[in-house]
Design an enzyme around this catalytic site. Sequence first.
Site, PDB file in Angstrom:
ATOM      1  N   GLU A 195     -11.995   4.795  -6.531  1.00 35.94           N
ATOM      2  CA  GLU A 195     -10.716   5.174  -5.932  1.00 35.94           C
ATOM      3  C   GLU A 195      -9.877   5.976  -6.914  1.00 35.94           C
ATOM      4  O   GLU A 195      -9.717   5.584  -8.082  1.00 35.94           O
ATOM      5  CB  GLU A 195      -9.974   3.885  -5.553  1.00 35.94           C
ATOM      6  CG  GLU A 195      -8.770   4.089  -4.667  1.00 35.94           C
ATOM      7  CD  GLU A 195      -9.128   4.562  -3.264  1.00 35.94           C
ATOM      8  OE1 GLU A 195      -9.999   3.952  -2.623  1.00 35.94           O
ATOM      9  OE2 GLU A 195      -8.538   5.555  -2.808  1.00 35.94           O
ATOM     10  N   ASP A 196      -9.359   7.080  -6.451  1.00 30.03           N
ATOM     11  CA  ASP A 196      -8.378   7.877  -7.191  1.00 30.03           C
ATOM     12  C   ASP A 196      -8.863   8.316  -8.571  1.00 30.03           C
ATOM     13  O   ASP A 196      -8.142   8.193  -9.590  1.00 30.03           O
ATOM     14  CB  ASP A 196      -7.018   7.146  -7.244  1.00 30.03           C
ATOM     15  CG  ASP A 196      -6.352   7.121  -5.867  1.00 30.03           C
ATOM     16  OD1 ASP A 196      -7.006   7.523  -4.887  1.00 30.03           O
ATOM     17  OD2 ASP A 196      -5.189   6.724  -5.766  1.00 30.03           O
ATOM     18  N   TYR A 244       0.876  -1.179   0.000  1.00 31.66           N
ATOM     19  CA  TYR A 244       0.000   0.000   0.000  1.00 31.66           C
ATOM     20  C   TYR A 244       0.913   1.228   0.000  1.00 31.66           C
ATOM     21  O   TYR A 244       2.070   1.131  -0.421  1.00 31.66           O
ATOM     22  CB  TYR A 244      -0.902  -0.144   1.253  1.00 31.66           C
ATOM     23  CG  TYR A 244      -2.023   0.842   1.344  1.00 31.66           C
ATOM     24  CD1 TYR A 244      -2.949   0.982   0.323  1.00 31.66           C
ATOM     25  CD2 TYR A 244      -2.181   1.627   2.489  1.00 31.66           C
ATOM     26  CE1 TYR A 244      -3.986   1.902   0.431  1.00 31.66           C
ATOM     27  CE2 TYR A 244      -3.228   2.533   2.603  1.00 31.66           C
ATOM     28  CZ  TYR A 244      -4.111   2.671   1.570  1.00 31.66           C
ATOM     29  OH  TYR A 244      -5.147   3.569   1.674  1.00 31.66           O
ATOM     30  N   ASP A 268     -13.964   6.410  -1.904  1.00 33.26           N
ATOM     31  CA  ASP A 268     -13.087   6.335  -0.740  1.00 33.26           C
ATOM     32  C   ASP A 268     -12.362   7.658  -0.488  1.00 33.26           C
ATOM     33  O   ASP A 268     -12.203   8.075   0.659  1.00 33.26           O
ATOM     34  CB  ASP A 268     -12.081   5.196  -0.998  1.00 33.26           C
ATOM     35  CG  ASP A 268     -11.130   5.007   0.142  1.00 33.26           C
ATOM     36  OD1 ASP A 268     -11.564   5.121   1.297  1.00 33.26           O
ATOM     37  OD2 ASP A 268      -9.942   4.717  -0.114  1.00 33.26           O
ATOM     38  N   ASP A 269     -11.916   8.322  -1.556  1.00 33.40           N
ATOM     39  CA  ASP A 269     -11.148   9.559  -1.373  1.00 33.40           C
ATOM     40  C   ASP A 269     -12.015  10.674  -0.805  1.00 33.40           C
ATOM     41  O   ASP A 269     -11.563  11.480  -0.002  1.00 33.40           O
ATOM     42  CB  ASP A 269     -10.525  10.000  -2.705  1.00 33.40           C
ATOM     43  CG  ASP A 269      -9.590   8.934  -3.226  1.00 33.40           C
ATOM     44  OD1 ASP A 269      -8.567   8.692  -2.579  1.00 33.40           O
ATOM     45  OD2 ASP A 269      -9.930   8.286  -4.239  1.00 33.40           O
ATOM     46  N   ARG A 275      -5.976  10.202 -10.972  1.00 35.68           N
ATOM     47  CA  ARG A 275      -5.301  10.934  -9.869  1.00 35.68           C
ATOM     48  C   ARG A 275      -4.811   9.885  -8.880  1.00 35.68           C
ATOM     49  O   ARG A 275      -5.465   9.618  -7.885  1.00 35.68           O
ATOM     50  CB  ARG A 275      -6.296  11.923  -9.235  1.00 35.68           C
ATOM     51  CG  ARG A 275      -5.740  12.889  -8.263  1.00 35.68           C
ATOM     52  CD  ARG A 275      -5.315  12.299  -6.927  1.00 35.68           C
ATOM     53  NE  ARG A 275      -6.344  12.147  -5.940  1.00 35.68           N
ATOM     54  CZ  ARG A 275      -6.377  11.137  -5.059  1.00 35.68           C
ATOM     55  NH1 ARG A 275      -5.463  10.184  -5.064  1.00 35.68           N
ATOM     56  NH2 ARG A 275      -7.338  11.068  -4.171  1.00 35.68           N
ATOM     57  N   ASN A 318      -0.330  11.676   0.019  1.00 32.50           N
ATOM     58  CA  ASN A 318       0.449  10.463  -0.260  1.00 32.50           C
ATOM     59  C   ASN A 318       1.085  10.557  -1.642  1.00 32.50           C
ATOM     60  O   ASN A 318       0.569  11.271  -2.488  1.00 32.50           O
ATOM     61  CB  ASN A 318      -0.485   9.245  -0.244  1.00 32.50           C
ATOM     62  CG  ASN A 318      -1.092   9.030   1.116  1.00 32.50           C
ATOM     63  OD1 ASN A 318      -0.401   9.080   2.120  1.00 32.50           O
ATOM     64  ND2 ASN A 318      -2.398   8.825   1.155  1.00 32.50           N
ATOM     65  N   LYS A 356      -5.465  -1.756  -2.502  1.00 32.05           N
ATOM     66  CA  LYS A 356      -6.624  -1.525  -1.607  1.00 32.05           C
ATOM     67  C   LYS A 356      -7.315  -2.843  -1.295  1.00 32.05           C
ATOM     68  O   LYS A 356      -7.768  -3.078  -0.182  1.00 32.05           O
ATOM     69  CB  LYS A 356      -7.627  -0.563  -2.261  1.00 32.05           C
ATOM     70  CG  LYS A 356      -7.115   0.864  -2.415  1.00 32.05           C
ATOM     71  CD  LYS A 356      -7.476   1.743  -1.226  1.00 32.05           C
ATOM     72  CE  LYS A 356      -6.860   3.129  -1.357  1.00 32.05           C
ATOM     73  NZ  LYS A 356      -7.091   4.001  -0.206  1.00 32.05           N
TER      74      LYS A 356
HETATM   75  N1  LIG Z   1      -4.480  10.246   3.834  1.00 31.40           N
HETATM   76  C1  LIG Z   1      -5.472   9.785   3.113  1.00 31.40           C
HETATM   77  O1  LIG Z   1      -6.202   8.866   3.522  1.00 31.40           O
HETATM   78  C2  LIG Z   1      -5.756  10.374   1.784  1.00 31.40           C
HETATM   79  C3  LIG Z   1      -4.877  11.226   1.181  1.00 31.40           C
HETATM   80  N2  LIG Z   1      -5.165  11.749  -0.049  1.00 31.40           N
HETATM   81  C4  LIG Z   1      -4.150  12.583  -0.659  1.00 31.40           C
HETATM   82  O2  LIG Z   1      -4.621  13.897  -0.801  1.00 31.40           O
HETATM   83  C5  LIG Z   1      -4.000  14.494  -1.922  1.00 31.40           C
HETATM   84  C6  LIG Z   1      -5.057  15.235  -2.723  1.00 31.40           C
HETATM   85  O3  LIG Z   1      -6.037  14.352  -3.196  1.00 31.40           O
HETATM   86  P1  LIG Z   1      -7.329  14.927  -3.963  1.00 31.40           P
HETATM   87  O4  LIG Z   1      -8.035  15.918  -3.129  1.00 31.40           O
HETATM   88  O5  LIG Z   1      -8.115  13.786  -4.436  1.00 31.40           O
HETATM   89  O6  LIG Z   1      -6.621  15.653  -5.191  1.00 31.40           O
HETATM   90  P2  LIG Z   1      -7.195  16.814  -6.094  1.00 31.40           P
HETATM   91  O7  LIG Z   1      -6.309  16.874  -7.268  1.00 31.40           O
HETATM   92  O8  LIG Z   1      -8.660  16.631  -6.275  1.00 31.40           O
HETATM   93  O9  LIG Z   1      -6.981  18.132  -5.193  1.00 31.40           O
HETATM   94  C7  LIG Z   1      -5.751  18.714  -4.917  1.00 31.40           C
HETATM   95  C8  LIG Z   1      -6.012  20.096  -4.368  1.00 31.40           C
HETATM   96  O10 LIG Z   1      -4.783  20.645  -3.909  1.00 31.40           O
HETATM   97  C9  LIG Z   1      -4.681  21.963  -4.396  1.00 31.40           C
HETATM   98  N3  LIG Z   1      -3.302  22.390  -4.509  1.00 31.40           N
HETATM   99  C10 LIG Z   1      -2.407  22.055  -5.478  1.00 31.40           C
HETATM  100  N4  LIG Z   1      -1.256  22.734  -5.275  1.00 31.40           N
HETATM  101  C11 LIG Z   1      -1.439  23.481  -4.175  1.00 31.40           C
HETATM  102  C12 LIG Z   1      -0.629  24.416  -3.490  1.00 31.40           C
HETATM  103  N5  LIG Z   1       0.617  24.681  -3.899  1.00 31.40           N
HETATM  104  N6  LIG Z   1      -1.132  25.031  -2.395  1.00 31.40           N
HETATM  105  C13 LIG Z   1      -2.382  24.761  -1.967  1.00 31.40           C
HETATM  106  N7  LIG Z   1      -3.195  23.888  -2.588  1.00 31.40           N
HETATM  107  C14 LIG Z   1      -2.730  23.265  -3.672  1.00 31.40           C
HETATM  108  C15 LIG Z   1      -5.389  21.933  -5.736  1.00 31.40           C
HETATM  109  O11 LIG Z   1      -5.747  23.248  -6.174  1.00 31.40           O
HETATM  110  C16 LIG Z   1      -6.592  21.069  -5.395  1.00 31.40           C
HETATM  111  O12 LIG Z   1      -7.580  21.862  -4.784  1.00 31.40           O
HETATM  112  C17 LIG Z   1      -3.272  13.380  -2.667  1.00 31.40           C
HETATM  113  O13 LIG Z   1      -1.896  13.475  -2.379  1.00 31.40           O
HETATM  114  C18 LIG Z   1      -3.813  12.119  -2.061  1.00 31.40           C
HETATM  115  O14 LIG Z   1      -2.846  11.096  -2.005  1.00 31.40           O
HETATM  116  C19 LIG Z   1      -6.347  11.510  -0.691  1.00 31.40           C
HETATM  117  C20 LIG Z   1      -7.255  10.654  -0.143  1.00 31.40           C
HETATM  118  C21 LIG Z   1      -6.992   9.979   1.113  1.00 31.40           C
HETATM  119  C1  LIG Z   2      -4.994   6.960   0.630  1.00 34.39           C
HETATM  120  C2  LIG Z   2      -5.652   7.332  -0.602  1.00 34.39           C
HETATM  121  O1  LIG Z   2      -6.725   6.863  -0.896  1.00 34.39           O
HETATM  122  C3  LIG Z   2      -5.040   8.302  -1.463  1.00 34.39           C
HETATM  123  O2  LIG Z   2      -3.991   8.845  -1.133  1.00 34.39           O
HETATM  124  O3  LIG Z   2      -5.615   8.549  -2.525  1.00 34.39           O
HETATM  125 MG   LIG Z   3      -7.243   7.165  -2.880  1.00 33.08          MG
END
Ligand SMILES: NC(=O)C1=CN([C@@H]2O[C@H](COP(=O)(O)OP(=O)(O)OC[C@H]3O[C@@H](n4cnc5c(N)ncnc54)[C@H](O)[C@@H]3O)[C@@H](O)[C@H]2O)C=CC1
Ligand SMILES: CC(=O)C(=O)O
Ligand SMILES: [Mg+2]
Length: 616
Positions: free
Chosen positions: A278-279, A137, A301-302, A190, A458, A208
């Site tokens: 997912e993603d 993962y 999930d996201d 993504r 991540n 997953k």
């Molecule tokens: N810890 C967890 O369980 C999870 C973590 N994530 C992580 O969250 C991150 C984002 O995922 P999503 O929201 O789906 O992506 P997304 O692409 O939908 O959103 C990214 C956001 O970050 C903003 N952004 C980009 N550069 C930026 C900057 N320099 N300053 C401020 N904001 C900025 C974008 O404008 C956008 O609003 C990924 O790295 C993903 O791995 C996502 C889901 C679960």
């Molecule tokens: C953990 C997860 O779902 C993500 O980073 O997109």
């Molecule tokens: Mg995800």
Amino acid sequence: MWRHAAARRSAQIRRLLSTSAPSSGAGSAVRGPCIVHKRGTDILHDPWYNKDTAFPLTERDRLGLRGLLPPRVMSFEQQYERFINSYHSLEHNTQGEPDSVVSLAKWRILNRLHDRNETLYYRVLIDNIKDFAPIIYTPTVGLVCENYSGLFRRPRGMYFSAKDKGEMMSMIYNWPAEKVDMIVVTDGSRILGLGDLGVQGIGIPIGKLDVYVAAAGINPQKVLPIMLDVGTNNEELLEDKLCGLRQPRLEGEEYLAVVDEFMEAVHARWPKAIVQFEDFQMKWAFETLQRYRSRFCMFNDDVQGTAGVALAGLLGAVRAQGRPLADFTKQKIVVVGAGSAGIGVLNMAKHAMLRMPGTHKIGELGEGHNQFWVLDKDGLITKSRKDLDPAVARFARGYGPEEVEDLHEGASLVEVVKKVKPHVLLGLSGVGGIFNEEVLKAMKESDSPCPAIFAMSNPTTKAECTPEDVFKHVGENAVFASGSPFSNVTLSNGRKGYANQANNMYLFPGIGLGALLSGARHISDGMLHAAAECLASYITDDAIRKGILFPSISSIRHITARVGAAVARAAVDEDLAEGCPDLDPRDLRSMSESDTVDYVARKMWYPVYSPLVNDK
Ligand SMILES: NC(=O)C1=CN([C@@H]2O[C@H](COP(=O)(O)OP(=O)(O)OC[C@H]3O[C@@H](n4cnc5c(N)ncnc54)[C@H](O)[C@@H]3O)[C@@H](O)[C@H]2O)C=CC1
Ligand SMILES: CC(=O)C(=O)O
Ligand SMILES: [Mg+2]
């Protein structure tokens, strides 16, 4: 009359709790025989049946295996030990190599075991989940996706591409398993914070679903990873030896037609399968969630899993300050990233604030109540932002007289933190290191006695900051959580600075399992809230005082049993539960909370070798 019915029902529950279906093979180490329709090398080449050198002599005779294996019969325990020893040798032999080389070597050795002997693979995974989760993962799965076309050896899962239009209803029958319970699907647009990886994103559903097997005890024969290959806009991949479609991504109605056809095909063959999206890039994450959530048993999930985990962390941060949970409504929260994950978190946190006891009095917490400051790539989002997505607009700052911090549209993160002095700084931006020294030092002035920093992006390279940076620049009173795992930090007085992991892996397995066992018609907000509340209440006050906001990944099966039970009970409460083949929803209704947890735990599949019997 009703007394008889009640007595019958409680006898039925006792029966359910004291037995386990052989197919689901609960925690017991004893398994009934398994009928196999193959013989000889076909069995050795099937990882589901293969036991390598552990086939007993009688079985070797029965199945035509005699002479095809070295004569000494090994026990499962010996095989297990041998694998763990070779894993440790690999660790030893790769010392000093770059992290990526070591991680990929570890992924390969685990993957090879999976492809040879699933029983042994899942047992080592379950027993060592804390050590192996970072390989199967995040973070290693990100590296695997980036290199998937080169790493590809054997297919796992199904691929539906833009070229399969009109064929999906028949293609779905190419999958060999009769029953599928859990599907994770991506379009690769993504992948973690790594962007559009096209068909290579299949690594994410595979990872997953391994977590589903390890945490929720879903039978690996009943899981199905799926890639919807609609092309990629990643120029580098298009030029590379990509094993998927080499065309730009489908858009608009053409895209939706592919996803619609896929969902119909899945539903036609397995109407009760749970589908986890997912993603997907933000626009499709929200669009598909809205499009399918009331028609199919699915969730994103996201958007939804992440929200519940973040909410549990946010409530933990309130408790860490020694404040009552009701004070959650007064927390100032800066969210960096207004994408599918960030907006999902904001919606759930806002909803939780509105549900806090004592806060639903008219006017006390209306739509105007905004404890959030949200930034995206263009800085602070205010109402003066042009073309604001309605999902984001709800959280835009008004900057009228009621807002005193004197901030402006597009203000930088450091400006916002300096002026707002937030209790929580939460990153879901996908931008590694964006919580830099200046930002973290500004968090020192937070209005919270234990400022909370959640670097949730991540994989590790995309984490907004590290725990070392947090305890150094914010202070040793800070609390920290990240999406990918980090090691704890030793603080000045020998205390531990906890590097909690805030990852949706704490919730998605329980959401899927609870929905499956209750036979939910769909997955409601109430079920998702029940999952989040269950996780939030898992941690004791003592642990919270030390800075522990999330339980250890080692307890993931126990956590998932509790979350699954909470989700199933919420489905029953909302009349969404239709039951499953060996459970009537009325049985579920009459179970106590602890009986439900027990029932869910007993339904979990556990890897042991079954005696094999040939049907010929
Ligand atoms: N810890 C967890 O369980 C999870 C973590 N994530 C992580 O969250 C991150 C984002 O995922 P999503 O929201 O789906 O992506 P997304 O692409 O939908 O959103 C990214 C956001 O970050 C903003 N952004 C980009 N550069 C930026 C900057 N320099 N300053 C401020 N904001 C900025 C974008 O404008 C956008 O609003 C990924 O790295 C993903 O791995 C996502 C889901 C679960
Ligand atoms: C953990 C997860 O779902 C993500 O980073 O997109
Ligand atoms: Mg995800």
